[in-house]
Design a protein around this motif. Sequence first.
Motif, mmCIF file in Angstrom:
data_model
loop_
_atom_site.group_PDB
_atom_site.id
_atom_site.type_symbol
_atom_site.label_atom_id
_atom_site.label_comp_id
_atom_site.label_asym_id
_atom_site.label_seq_id
_atom_site.Cartn_x
_atom_site.Cartn_y
_atom_site.Cartn_z
ATOM 1 N N UNK A 36 -32.406 0.352 -35.111
ATOM 2 C CA UNK A 36 -31.624 -0.837 -34.541
ATOM 3 C C UNK A 36 -30.541 -0.539 -33.418
ATOM 4 N N UNK A 37 -30.040 0.778 -33.650
ATOM 5 C CA UNK A 37 -29.099 0.947 -32.916
ATOM 6 C C UNK A 37 -29.382 1.267 -31.295
ATOM 7 N N UNK A 38 -30.687 1.824 -31.667
ATOM 8 C CA UNK A 38 -31.325 2.316 -29.890
ATOM 9 C C UNK A 38 -31.901 0.958 -29.442
ATOM 10 N N UNK A 39 -32.356 0.010 -30.065
ATOM 11 C CA UNK A 39 -32.716 -1.303 -29.457
ATOM 12 C C UNK A 39 -31.573 -1.974 -29.181
ATOM 13 N N UNK A 40 -30.356 -1.898 -29.622
ATOM 14 C CA UNK A 40 -29.094 -2.310 -29.313
ATOM 15 C C UNK A 40 -28.505 -1.767 -27.799
ATOM 16 N N UNK A 41 -28.590 -0.617 -27.875
ATOM 17 C CA UNK A 41 -28.496 0.396 -26.613
ATOM 18 C C UNK A 41 -29.336 -0.126 -25.620
ATOM 19 N N UNK A 42 -30.705 -0.330 -25.734
ATOM 20 C CA UNK A 42 -31.547 -0.593 -24.668
ATOM 21 C C UNK A 42 -31.085 -1.932 -24.238
ATOM 22 N N UNK A 43 -30.811 -3.246 -25.162
ATOM 23 C CA UNK A 43 -30.441 -4.342 -24.407
ATOM 24 C C UNK A 43 -29.356 -4.152 -23.821
ATOM 25 N N UNK A 44 -28.492 -3.463 -24.314
ATOM 26 C CA UNK A 44 -27.039 -3.167 -23.592
ATOM 27 C C UNK A 44 -27.262 -2.654 -21.973
ATOM 28 N N UNK A 45 -28.373 -1.860 -21.966
ATOM 29 C CA UNK A 45 -28.518 -1.015 -20.578
ATOM 30 C C UNK A 45 -29.200 -2.081 -19.548
ATOM 31 N N UNK A 46 -30.119 -2.823 -20.248
ATOM 32 C CA UNK A 46 -30.657 -3.861 -19.630
ATOM 33 C C UNK A 46 -29.841 -5.036 -18.883
ATOM 34 N N UNK B 255 -20.448 -5.387 -27.665
ATOM 35 C CA UNK B 255 -19.710 -4.182 -27.949
ATOM 36 C C UNK B 255 -19.330 -4.075 -29.165
ATOM 37 N N UNK B 256 -18.821 -5.416 -29.812
ATOM 38 C CA UNK B 256 -18.637 -5.412 -31.326
ATOM 39 C C UNK B 256 -19.665 -4.939 -32.327
ATOM 40 N N UNK B 257 -21.121 -5.359 -31.808
ATOM 41 C CA UNK B 257 -22.281 -4.968 -32.548
ATOM 42 C C UNK B 257 -22.323 -3.437 -32.378
ATOM 43 N N UNK B 258 -22.112 -2.853 -31.447
ATOM 44 C CA UNK B 258 -22.479 -1.297 -31.173
ATOM 45 C C UNK B 258 -21.349 -0.667 -31.814
#
Length: 218
Positions: free
Chosen positions: A145-155, A96-99
């Motif tokens: 980078x943001x989209x990769x983080x979002x993908x990790x968050x979704x998984x 959450x902090x990273x996003x």
Amino acid sequence: MKVMKKVWDPAVRFFHWSQVALLAGLWYTGTEGLMEWHQLLAYTLAAVLLARICWGFYGSQSARFSQFAANPLKAIRYLRQPEPVMGHNPASSYMIFALLLLVLLQFVSGLMTTDHIFTDGPLVRYVSSDMVSLATRWHKLGIDILLIAVLVHIVAAIWHSWRHHNVIMGMLHGKLSAPDELKVPAPKTGWSFFGLVLLFCLAFYWWQGADLIRILSY
């Protein structure tokens, strides 16, 4: 016996899903070169983001940064032995902090970005050419980078919903299952959060709204 208890307030849920929609819109408009709409969506997301940061200090208990921020050891222990948590778990707090940080960096860098053809960010004229170049490079890299983080968050959310709490549905209706005897602080209504969103939107409109409307009207 487990029952459904209200954990997430309307402010947190609105921020979560509006961020999804606005990021998708920002990616599309940026890719298609619709820069006027890209800027409009960026200011909207920034208003929601700033309101959420404020809400993280005075909002509902489950929304406060102080309630779900955890040291690295707690996050590692949670990943090794996950368990249901009434709110953000120790590992998800880092995501959450990273996003939040990545979205904030995207917005700030966008203010200093130029395509050297049609569109300059409103701060380009006030910073050095080196800063503009750095901000432009980061803005292009940062979205990936943001989209990769979002993908990790979704998984991670899908995995957590399968193994423990259905946090995806919880972000829709605000409820998670918990033992009947467990006391969960009642979430706030969040009206002041939405007031902040409106206030920040008006501030951005006062700052750049006239220029955006003039460009969009062409």
